[in-house]
Every structure is written in C-alpha cells, then in structure tokens.
Write a protein that holds these residues in place. Structure first.
Motif, PDB file in Angstrom:
ATOM      1  N   ALA A 141      -7.506  -6.651  -0.871  1.00 58.20           N
ATOM      2  CA  ALA A 141      -6.229  -7.005  -0.255  1.00 58.20           C
ATOM      3  C   ALA A 141      -5.415  -5.754   0.065  1.00 58.20           C
ATOM      4  O   ALA A 141      -4.793  -5.652   1.125  1.00 58.20           O
ATOM      5  N   LEU A 142      -5.424  -4.780  -0.848  1.00 61.25           N
ATOM      6  CA  LEU A 142      -4.693  -3.531  -0.604  1.00 61.25           C
ATOM      7  C   LEU A 142      -5.235  -2.797   0.614  1.00 61.25           C
ATOM      8  O   LEU A 142      -4.484  -2.221   1.406  1.00 61.25           O
ATOM      9  N   GLY A 143      -6.567  -2.824   0.797  1.00 53.72           N
ATOM     10  CA  GLY A 143      -7.167  -2.170   1.952  1.00 53.72           C
ATOM     11  C   GLY A 143      -6.784  -2.833   3.261  1.00 53.72           C
ATOM     12  O   GLY A 143      -6.473  -2.156   4.243  1.00 53.72           O
ATOM     13  N   THR A 144      -6.772  -4.156   3.294  1.00 48.81           N
ATOM     14  CA  THR A 144      -6.465  -4.863   4.548  1.00 48.81           C
ATOM     15  C   THR A 144      -4.992  -4.792   4.906  1.00 48.81           C
ATOM     16  O   THR A 144      -4.640  -4.837   6.078  1.00 48.81           O
ATOM     17  N   ILE A 145      -4.115  -4.679   3.900  1.00 48.93           N
ATOM     18  CA  ILE A 145      -2.679  -4.521   4.194  1.00 48.93           C
ATOM     19  C   ILE A 145      -2.462  -3.262   5.022  1.00 48.93           C
ATOM     20  O   ILE A 145      -1.714  -3.260   6.006  1.00 48.93           O
ATOM     21  N   GLY A 146      -3.129  -2.175   4.624  1.00 47.14           N
ATOM     22  CA  GLY A 146      -2.986  -0.925   5.362  1.00 47.14           C
ATOM     23  C   GLY A 146      -3.463  -1.033   6.801  1.00 47.14           C
ATOM     24  O   GLY A 146      -2.864  -0.457   7.715  1.00 47.14           O
ATOM     25  N   GLU A 147      -4.529  -1.775   7.030  1.00 50.92           N
ATOM     26  CA  GLU A 147      -5.055  -1.927   8.381  1.00 50.92           C
ATOM     27  C   GLU A 147      -4.094  -2.710   9.267  1.00 50.92           C
ATOM     28  O   GLU A 147      -3.767  -2.284  10.382  1.00 50.92           O
ATOM     29  N   SER A 148      -3.649  -3.851   8.789  1.00 51.52           N
ATOM     30  CA  SER A 148      -2.813  -4.724   9.616  1.00 51.52           C
ATOM     31  C   SER A 148      -1.471  -4.094   9.946  1.00 51.52           C
ATOM     32  O   SER A 148      -0.886  -4.390  10.985  1.00 51.52           O
ATOM     33  N   ARG A 149      -0.986  -3.195   9.071  1.00 51.64           N
ATOM     34  CA  ARG A 149       0.343  -2.630   9.284  1.00 51.64           C
ATOM     35  C   ARG A 149       0.300  -1.198   9.794  1.00 51.64           C
ATOM     36  O   ARG A 149       1.277  -0.463   9.716  1.00 51.64           O
ATOM     37  N   THR A 150      -0.831  -0.796  10.354  1.00 47.29           N
ATOM     38  CA  THR A 150      -0.919   0.455  11.112  1.00 47.29           C
ATOM     39  C   THR A 150      -1.590   0.160  12.450  1.00 47.29           C
ATOM     40  O   THR A 150      -0.941   0.147  13.489  1.00 47.29           O
ATOM     41  N   PRO A 218      -1.877   4.921   0.991  1.00 44.98           N
ATOM     42  CA  PRO A 218      -2.837   5.792   0.315  1.00 44.98           C
ATOM     43  C   PRO A 218      -3.855   5.006  -0.513  1.00 44.98           C
ATOM     44  O   PRO A 218      -5.045   5.344  -0.516  1.00 44.98           O
ATOM     45  N   SER A 219      -3.410   3.962  -1.211  1.00 48.40           N
ATOM     46  CA  SER A 219      -4.369   3.169  -1.980  1.00 48.40           C
ATOM     47  C   SER A 219      -5.342   2.470  -1.045  1.00 48.40           C
ATOM     48  O   SER A 219      -6.541   2.356  -1.344  1.00 48.40           O
ATOM     49  N   GLY A 220      -4.854   2.012   0.099  1.00 44.01           N
ATOM     50  CA  GLY A 220      -5.740   1.391   1.082  1.00 44.01           C
ATOM     51  C   GLY A 220      -6.799   2.349   1.589  1.00 44.01           C
ATOM     52  O   GLY A 220      -7.970   1.977   1.741  1.00 44.01           O
ATOM     53  N   LEU A 221      -6.410   3.599   1.827  1.00 49.30           N
ATOM     54  CA  LEU A 221      -7.373   4.613   2.271  1.00 49.30           C
ATOM     55  C   LEU A 221      -8.418   4.878   1.194  1.00 49.30           C
ATOM     56  O   LEU A 221      -9.599   5.072   1.492  1.00 49.30           O
ATOM     57  N   MET A 222      -7.996   4.897  -0.061  1.00 53.10           N
ATOM     58  CA  MET A 222      -8.938   5.115  -1.159  1.00 53.10           C
ATOM     59  C   MET A 222      -9.899   3.946  -1.332  1.00 53.10           C
ATOM     60  O   MET A 222     -10.998   4.118  -1.858  1.00 53.10           O
ATOM     61  N   LEU A 223      -9.476   2.773  -0.882  1.00 52.68           N
ATOM     62  CA  LEU A 223     -10.264   1.560  -1.105  1.00 52.68           C
ATOM     63  C   LEU A 223     -11.002   1.090   0.137  1.00 52.68           C
ATOM     64  O   LEU A 223     -11.399  -0.072   0.234  1.00 52.68           O
ATOM     65  N   GLY A 224     -11.158   1.990   1.109  1.00 52.51           N
ATOM     66  CA  GLY A 224     -11.989   1.684   2.268  1.00 52.51           C
ATOM     67  C   GLY A 224     -11.286   1.043   3.431  1.00 52.51           C
ATOM     68  O   GLY A 224     -11.940   0.449   4.307  1.00 52.51           O
ATOM     69  N   GLY A 225      -9.974   1.128   3.490  1.00 49.59           N
ATOM     70  CA  GLY A 225      -9.245   0.577   4.630  1.00 49.59           C
ATOM     71  C   GLY A 225      -9.645   1.260   5.927  1.00 49.59           C
ATOM     72  O   GLY A 225      -9.866   2.478   5.963  1.00 49.59           O
ATOM     73  N   ASP A 226      -9.737   0.498   7.001  1.00 49.58           N
ATOM     74  CA  ASP A 226     -10.212   1.021   8.282  1.00 49.58           C
ATOM     75  C   ASP A 226      -9.050   1.558   9.117  1.00 49.58           C
ATOM     76  O   ASP A 226      -8.680   1.016  10.152  1.00 49.58           O
ATOM     77  N   PHE A 227      -8.449   2.639   8.626  1.00 48.95           N
ATOM     78  CA  PHE A 227      -7.393   3.340   9.353  1.00 48.95           C
ATOM     79  C   PHE A 227      -7.365   4.768   8.836  1.00 48.95           C
ATOM     80  O   PHE A 227      -7.958   5.070   7.807  1.00 48.95           O
ATOM     81  N   SER A 228      -6.679   5.642   9.551  1.00 50.90           N
ATOM     82  CA  SER A 228      -6.680   7.062   9.192  1.00 50.90           C
ATOM     83  C   SER A 228      -5.327   7.507   8.658  1.00 50.90           C
ATOM     84  O   SER A 228      -4.336   6.767   8.750  1.00 50.90           O
ATOM     85  N   ILE A 229      -5.287   8.723   8.142  1.00 52.22           N
ATOM     86  CA  ILE A 229      -4.010   9.285   7.686  1.00 52.22           C
ATOM     87  C   ILE A 229      -3.047   9.396   8.861  1.00 52.22           C
ATOM     88  O   ILE A 229      -1.843   9.133   8.739  1.00 52.22           O
ATOM     89  N   GLY A 230      -3.576   9.778  10.037  1.00 55.21           N
ATOM     90  CA  GLY A 230      -2.743   9.853  11.229  1.00 55.21           C
ATOM     91  C   GLY A 230      -2.160   8.502  11.595  1.00 55.21           C
ATOM     92  O   GLY A 230      -0.984   8.401  11.976  1.00 55.21           O
ATOM     93  N   ASP A 231      -2.978   7.445  11.498  1.00 52.94           N
ATOM     94  CA  ASP A 231      -2.479   6.086  11.761  1.00 52.94           C
ATOM     95  C   ASP A 231      -1.333   5.757  10.814  1.00 52.94           C
ATOM     96  O   ASP A 231      -0.299   5.200  11.214  1.00 52.94           O
TER      97      ASP A 231
END
Length: 287
Positions: A141-150, A218-231
């Motif tokens: 869930a933490l990973g997908t939150i990062g994707e949807s909100r970037t 940052p937690s989303g990036l650590m957990l395989g979220g499909d977005f970048s630091i730039g995003d």
C-alpha cells in the motif's frame, strides 16, 4: 475557563513565532527531527489501520494521535512554522527579519525530512523483514500511494500540477488551524480536541502534507514503487511545500492576525437619549 479568546491566542501566535526565530540551531533541528519522525509513525499507523480494516475513515480518525503528541511535546512541523514565524516579522518584532524567517524554515525542513526518512527506513525494514522478503500488504500500500500521487498527477500535466498545489493549500489550511486550535485552550483535553478535528479532515480528504509525504514517498521508493526521486520532488514535494506555505499563511496566519491582532477601527454607534415616558427614544447623533 480553559477557553482562550481569539485576541489572546492571536497574540500567542506572534509570540510563538518570535520564540521560534530565536531558538538555537541545535534545538530547532532536534525538535523538527522528532516532529517529522512522530508524524511519520502516525502516517504508518493510519495506513496500517486502513489496510487491515478496509476503512479509510478509521485510519483518518486515528491519524491525529501523532499530530497531537508532537505538539504537546513542543516539537515543530514545517507546516506550523510556515504560519507562525512570519507573523513575528510582519509584527515588526525586534531582530526578526526575512533572513531569520528563512533560516527557521530551512532548519525545520531539514529536521522534518531527516526524522521522516528515518521512520521510512524503519518501516521498510519492518514490512520486508529487513528486505529479505517481498513487502507485506501494508508495504504494498505504501508503494502504490507514492505512484498515484506523483505519476498520477503528471498524467494530467498542468491540470495535475494545479490540483496538487490546491491540495497543498487546503491541507495546511486545516493543519495550521489545528496548530492554532491548540492555543485556544489551557487544558490538555481542550488542546487535543481542537487539534484533532481539522487534522482528521485533511487526512481523510487526501490533501497533500509535505512532511507526511517525506515519509510516504521515500518508503514507497524503498518498497518498489514505480516512480523516481525526480517524480517525487517535481510532482509532489516541491509544489506541496509551496501550497502548504500559501494555505497556512494566507488562510490562517494572516487572517487571524488581521482581524484579531491588528483589528480595524470600530464603526461609530448612534447615541440614544432618554425621553419622557410614553415617547420613543430618538437617535441624537453619532459618536
């Protein structure tokens, strides 16, 4: 009574902003670090509750526990100092200038980010058994939150950026209302109730909070979220910080300052003169 009248807590807001400007670098960073860490834990708690129960409202209802704890402990969030610190400058307090305001904001940003990042790493370890297995349901869930909100905002281009900014504005309108609400009471229960309500609104409505996002992304990036630091920086953190600044200062700090700390001149009232019984009173002039 524990209730503090608006004119009194408006003065407290200015005093609080002045105190934060002159706080030592050491204390400012430590307090900001702890605020970022506690709010990040509260966000992790709310996500866990939502995932385990399937009830986002329950997660939003419980999230403010972290916000209340950190403010009762005297720690500082960037969203709060965005609202309070400029008031000391606007009020022309001695020694308070633009440079000192920006210094405070910068130190609090660094402290908040470091605290949130620490908890992001800890939570990533917890939900993956030290990165030995795939993330559990909370981690996913933490990973997908990062994707949807970037990436989700980026797909809409300028309209997405505008939406992100407005969500940042609305967020700190509510969060800073919670900061000020803590000054409306001299009792702990009164402070907690005042803080709880607007913070619950922001979280359930999905508004963008820069410090919560310092944990989620940052937690989303650590957990395989499909977005970048730039995003994360371009399509969330930077616009969110600007929106938080505008929302807290415009809709909370300046409005309360203008109408309770520096009120306008009162309008003149008509003078009434008593007349003999049986006749109506008549206006005899204006003060």
């Amino acid at each position: 009574m524990s209730y503090v009248k608006p004119a009194e807590f408006a003065a407290k807001m200015i005093d609080a902003g002045e105190d934060k400007v002159f706080m030592s670098t050491r204390d400012t960073v430590i307090r900001a670090y702890m605020a970022g860490a506690i709010l990040a834990l509260a966000a992790a708690f709310a996500v866990t509750v939502t995932v385990n129960t399937g009830q986002p409202l329950l997660g939003a209802l419980l999230f403010p526990v972290g916000f209340c704890m950190l403010y009762l402990l005297g720690f500082d969030l960037l969203t709060g100092v965005f609202t309070l610190v400029p008031l000391a400058w606007i009020d022309k307090r001695p020694g308070v200038g633009l440079v000192s305001v920006l210094r405070n904001w910068g130190l609090v940003f660094v402290g908040n980010f470091a605290g949130a990042l620490t908890v992001a790493l800890m939570m990533a370890i917890v939900v993956t058994f030290g990165f030995a297995v795939d993330p559990n349901e909370v981690g996913q869930a933490l990973g997908t939150i990062g994707e949807s909100r970037t990436v989700g905002y980026a797909e809409h281009g300028a309209a997405g950026m505008l939406t992100l900014f407005i969500r940042g504005v609305l967020c700190n309108w509510m969060v800073s209302t919670g900061v000020v609400a803590a000054m409306m009471s001299t009792s702990v229960p009164g402070k907690v109730i005042g803080m709880w309500m607007p913070v619950m609104v922001f979280f359930y409505m999905g508004f963008e909070h820069s410090i919560v996002n310092m944990f989620l992304f940052p937690s989303g990036l650590m957990l395989g979220g499909d977005f970048s630091i730039g995003d994360y920086l371009i399509w969330n953190e930077i616009p969110t910080v600007i929106g938080n600044l505008v929302g807290g200062l415009t809709f909370v700090g300046l409005t309360l300052y203008a109408t309770h700390a520096r009120t306008g001149s009162t309008r003149a009232r008509p003078i009434e003169i008593a007349v003999p019984s049986g006749r109506e009173k008549v206006g005899a002039g204006i003060k």
